[in-house]
Design an enzyme around this catalytic site. Structure first.
Site, PDB file in Angstrom:
ATOM      1  N   GLN A   1     -19.780   2.710   3.134  1.00  0.00           N
ATOM      2  CA  GLN A   1     -19.278   2.157   1.921  1.00  0.00           C
ATOM      3  C   GLN A   1     -18.402   1.053   2.341  1.00  0.00           C
ATOM      4  OE1 GLN A   1     -17.540   4.906  -0.889  1.00  0.00           O
ATOM      5  NE2 GLN A   1     -18.642   6.635  -0.142  1.00  0.00           N
TER       6      GLN A   1
ATOM      7  N   SER B   1     -18.431   8.451  13.219  1.00  0.00           N
ATOM      8  CA  SER B   1     -19.349   8.335  12.339  1.00  0.00           C
ATOM      9  C   SER B   1     -19.852   7.002  12.587  1.00  0.00           C
ATOM     10  CB  SER B   1     -19.060   9.074  10.884  1.00  0.00           C
ATOM     11  OG  SER B   1     -19.807   8.635  10.167  1.00  0.00           O
TER      12      SER B   1
ATOM     13  N   ARG C   1       0.037   4.397   0.393  1.00  0.00           N
ATOM     14  CA  ARG C   1      -0.137   5.247   1.592  1.00  0.00           C
ATOM     15  C   ARG C   1       0.415   4.663   2.985  1.00  0.00           C
ATOM     16  NH1 ARG C   1      -6.389   7.838   2.445  1.00  0.00           N
ATOM     17  NH2 ARG C   1      -5.848   9.317   4.216  1.00  0.00           N
TER      18      ARG C   1
ATOM     19  N   GLN D   1       0.701  -1.079   0.025  1.00  0.00           N
ATOM     20  CA  GLN D   1      -0.149   0.057   0.068  1.00  0.00           C
ATOM     21  C   GLN D   1       0.944   1.178   0.067  1.00  0.00           C
ATOM     22  OE1 GLN D   1      -2.131   2.361  -0.230  1.00  0.00           O
ATOM     23  NE2 GLN D   1      -3.584   1.609   1.054  1.00  0.00           N
TER      24      GLN D   1
ATOM     25  N   GLU E   1      -8.772   1.252   3.439  1.00  0.00           N
ATOM     26  CA  GLU E   1      -7.941   1.084   4.607  1.00  0.00           C
ATOM     27  C   GLU E   1      -8.410   2.049   5.830  1.00  0.00           C
ATOM     28  OE1 GLU E   1      -3.377   0.657   6.208  1.00  0.00           O
ATOM     29  OE2 GLU E   1      -3.690   0.607   4.061  1.00  0.00           O
ATOM     30  N   ARG E   2      -8.774   3.438   5.143  1.00  0.00           N
ATOM     31  CA  ARG E   2      -9.301   4.388   6.556  1.00  0.00           C
ATOM     32  C   ARG E   2     -10.535   3.868   7.184  1.00  0.00           C
ATOM     33  NH1 ARG E   2     -11.282   8.841   5.379  1.00  0.00           N
ATOM     34  NH2 ARG E   2     -10.755   9.781   7.475  1.00  0.00           N
TER      35      ARG E   2
ATOM     36  N   ARG F   1     -31.491  -2.790 -11.513  1.00  0.00           N
ATOM     37  CA  ARG F   1     -32.549  -3.002 -10.749  1.00  0.00           C
ATOM     38  C   ARG F   1     -33.256  -1.780 -10.158  1.00  0.00           C
ATOM     39  NH1 ARG F   1     -30.018  -5.715  -5.562  1.00  0.00           N
ATOM     40  NH2 ARG F   1     -31.800  -5.172  -4.891  1.00  0.00           N
TER      41      ARG F   1
END
Length: 301
Positions: free
Chosen positions: A78, A70, A56, A54, A96-97, A133
């Protein structure tokens, strides 16, 4: 919010399927592979490892804590994406966050899309069929478009050909994913429409977005009225614009009709508390194991 919880809960049956050694799905040719491709599945956090390559490596701790808060209130809006390494072992592809914030929030599982060997074309077919759909909300459609971009590397032009939608339509859906998670959840739960979301997205400040979102709900604003409100914001005519005096906080309340709707749905006196910033909690009492099972069935229907 109830709808988001329902969608995530659906993946738990598939999660049990994947943890059964007799159903160790490795490719699209395997039995039950069609149940995995394109679906959201609840995975245990300790079965997921991050990609060692990765690029980052730095994550802002403050924004991670905000995301964790949150997630505690709304869940993971998501899902992340992982690829299957071995039996009940996965490697993170994207998100990853969300993964780190979920751990901070104390979650044990996370909703995820699983990539398996040679599933590219099957995934495209599943996503395109999903987009067609009629019972999907705008955020679900937007996430399907984003997956086609992230995982299959389709351009918006190519997506336009595959799903039979104008490129501008696809762009409008994708822009919804830039909204604050609270507003995305509101669209998914039907509190506001996609038209409201498209108006709000023209404001970059996330706090200003959520202030206007709550005003839409409190005052039952139409899309046209919302567009006028956003225009006033940009012209510096609202309290929450940078050019004006410090903004006044709105006091949010839960109406008797809203409380009654919760109580009638769950068959119990539901306690709904809402803070000054519009965030809140819903407490659903139950009186026995059977009563709890009844409530869980309601959430999963």
């Amino acid at each position: 919010m109830a709808k988001a919880v329902k969608k995530q809960a659906l993946g738990r049956g598939l999660s049990a399927l994947l943890k059964d050694p007799a159903n160790d799905i490795q490719s699209v040719e395997d039995t039950n592979a069609d149940k995995v491709v394109g679906n959201i599945i609840e995975l245990e956090l300790d079965t997921i490892q991050v990609n060692p390559f990765q690029p980052r490596t730095h994550f802002n701790e403050e924004t991670l804590k905000e995301l964790a808060t949150s997630i505690k209130e709304l869940g993971v809006i998501q899902p992340i994406t992982v690829r299957k390494l071995d039996f009940n072992k996965y490697e993170l592809i994207s998100g990853e966050r969300r993964l780190r914030a979920s751990k901070l929030a104390g979650l044990l599982t996370i909703p995820a899309y699983i990539r398996i060997a040679n599933d590219n074309e099957s995934l495209v077919m599943a996503l395109v069929e999903n987009i067609q759909r009629h019972d999907l909300d705008p955020i679900e459609i937007a996430m399907s478009y984003q997956r086609l971009i992230d995982e299959i590397q389709l351009t918006q032009e190519q997506m336009s050909d595959r799903v039979g939608k104008k490129r501008s339509t696809i762009t409008n859906y994708l822009r919804l994913l830039k909204l604050d998670p609270i507003i995305q959840s509101g669209i998914r739960d039907g509190f506001i429409s996609m038209g409201h979301g498209r108006a709000i997205i023209n404001i970059e400040d996330l706090e200003a977005q959520t202030d206007i979102y709550h005003k839409i709900i409190l005052d039952n604003l139409s899309v046209r009225e919302t567009e006028a409100l956003v225009k006033a914001y940009h012209e510096g005519l609202l309290n929450n614009t940078p050019a004006s005096a410090p903004k006044k906080k709105i006091t949010y309340t839960v109406s008797d009709s809203q409380r009654k709707a919760f109580t009638e749905f769950f068959g119990a006196k539901v306690d709904v508390k809402i803070a000054a910033n519009g965030k809140g909690k819903i407490n659903i009492p139950f009186h026995s194991a059977e009563d709890l099972e009844r409530i869980i069935k309601l959430l999963n229907t």
